[in-house]
Write a protein that holds these residues in place. Structure first.
Motif, PDB file in Angstrom:
ATOM      1  N   LYS A 105       0.822  -1.206   0.000  1.00  0.00           N
ATOM      2  CA  LYS A 105       0.000   0.000   0.000  1.00  0.00           C
ATOM      3  C   LYS A 105       0.855   1.254   0.000  1.00  0.00           C
ATOM      4  CE  LYS A 105      -3.972  -1.890  -0.010  1.00  0.00           C
ATOM      5  NZ  LYS A 105      -4.859  -1.728  -1.122  1.00  0.00           N
ATOM      6  N   ASN A 127       1.870   6.779  -1.161  1.00  0.00           N
ATOM      7  CA  ASN A 127       0.950   5.870  -1.842  1.00  0.00           C
ATOM      8  C   ASN A 127       1.631   5.259  -3.057  1.00  0.00           C
ATOM      9  OD1 ASN A 127      -1.300   6.151  -0.244  1.00  0.00           O
ATOM     10  ND2 ASN A 127      -2.241   7.714  -1.504  1.00  0.00           N
ATOM     11  N   ASP A 181      -2.537   3.137  -6.338  1.00  0.00           N
ATOM     12  CA  ASP A 181      -3.454   3.745  -5.376  1.00  0.00           C
ATOM     13  C   ASP A 181      -3.663   5.224  -5.672  1.00  0.00           C
ATOM     14  OD1 ASP A 181      -3.924   1.402  -4.018  1.00  0.00           O
ATOM     15  OD2 ASP A 181      -2.370   1.764  -2.513  1.00  0.00           O
ATOM     16  N   ALA A 182      -2.611   5.908  -6.096  1.00  0.00           N
ATOM     17  CA  ALA A 182      -2.735   7.328  -6.427  1.00  0.00           C
ATOM     18  C   ALA A 182      -3.662   7.524  -7.623  1.00  0.00           C
ATOM     19  CB  ALA A 182      -1.365   7.922  -6.712  1.00  0.00           C
ATOM     20  N   ARG A 242      -6.053   5.423  -8.609  1.00  0.00           N
ATOM     21  CA  ARG A 242      -7.416   5.091  -8.164  1.00  0.00           C
ATOM     22  C   ARG A 242      -8.039   6.260  -7.419  1.00  0.00           C
ATOM     23  NH1 ARG A 242      -4.948   0.112  -6.673  1.00  0.00           N
ATOM     24  NH2 ARG A 242      -5.456  -1.465  -8.204  1.00  0.00           N
ATOM     25  N   GLU A 243      -7.254   6.893  -6.578  1.00  0.00           N
ATOM     26  CA  GLU A 243      -7.752   8.043  -5.828  1.00  0.00           C
ATOM     27  C   GLU A 243      -8.071   9.199  -6.768  1.00  0.00           C
ATOM     28  OE1 GLU A 243      -5.929  11.079  -2.575  1.00  0.00           O
ATOM     29  OE2 GLU A 243      -5.495   8.954  -2.291  1.00  0.00           O
ATOM     30  N   LEU A 244      -7.224   9.409  -7.750  1.00  0.00           N
ATOM     31  CA  LEU A 244      -7.415  10.499  -8.701  1.00  0.00           C
ATOM     32  C   LEU A 244      -8.688  10.327  -9.517  1.00  0.00           C
ATOM     33  CD1 LEU A 244      -6.225  13.070  -9.985  1.00  0.00           C
ATOM     34  CD2 LEU A 244      -5.033  11.592 -11.596  1.00  0.00           C
ATOM     35  N   GLY A 279     -11.347   8.772  -8.669  1.00  0.00           N
ATOM     36  CA  GLY A 279     -12.444   8.389  -7.790  1.00  0.00           C
ATOM     37  C   GLY A 279     -13.724   9.178  -7.994  1.00  0.00           C
ATOM     38  N   THR A 280     -13.641  10.367  -8.572  1.00  0.00           N
ATOM     39  CA  THR A 280     -14.851  11.148  -8.827  1.00  0.00           C
ATOM     40  C   THR A 280     -15.045  11.307 -10.322  1.00  0.00           C
ATOM     41  OG1 THR A 280     -13.720  13.274  -8.825  1.00  0.00           O
ATOM     42  CG2 THR A 280     -14.527  12.477  -6.700  1.00  0.00           C
ATOM     43  N   ASN A 334     -13.019  14.228 -11.969  1.00  0.00           N
ATOM     44  CA  ASN A 334     -11.605  13.879 -12.142  1.00  0.00           C
ATOM     45  C   ASN A 334     -11.417  12.847 -13.233  1.00  0.00           C
ATOM     46  OD1 ASN A 334     -10.798  15.618 -10.161  1.00  0.00           O
ATOM     47  ND2 ASN A 334     -10.484  14.048  -8.620  1.00  0.00           N
ATOM     48  N   ARG A 354      -8.799  -4.110  -0.361  1.00  0.00           N
ATOM     49  CA  ARG A 354      -8.609  -3.012   0.594  1.00  0.00           C
ATOM     50  C   ARG A 354      -8.629  -3.513   2.041  1.00  0.00           C
ATOM     51  NH1 ARG A 354     -12.093  -0.589  -3.121  1.00  0.00           N
ATOM     52  NH2 ARG A 354     -13.883  -0.996  -1.808  1.00  0.00           N
TER      53      ARG A 354
END
Length: 61
Positions: free
Chosen positions: A3, A10, A14-15, A17-19, A21-22, A25, A57
């Motif tokens: 992780k 990160n 993961d970065a 996926r976070e980016l 996420g919306t 974005n 996760r």
């Protein structure tokens, strides 16, 4: 799956996926990198992917 990298940041996956996420974005990244948009998944496949993501996760290192 790790992780964090050795420096405590990160992982790239993961970065990203976070980016994305919306929805806003996701559109921006799609336009920025010229990515193709995949068609919507069926509800069954979407729920299976969500279950896989949740399981990954919940893993403890």
């Amino acid at each position: 799956m790790a992780k964090r990298d050795k420096a405590g940041h990160n992982t790239l996956a993961d970065a990203v996926r976070e980016l994305i996420g919306t929805e806003d974005n996701r559109r921006h990244v799609n336009k920025l990198f010229g990515l193709t948009v995949e068609p919507e998944l069926t509800p069954t496949l979407a729920s299976l992917l969500e279950a896989i993501g949740k399981a990954s996760r919940d893993e403890t290192p």
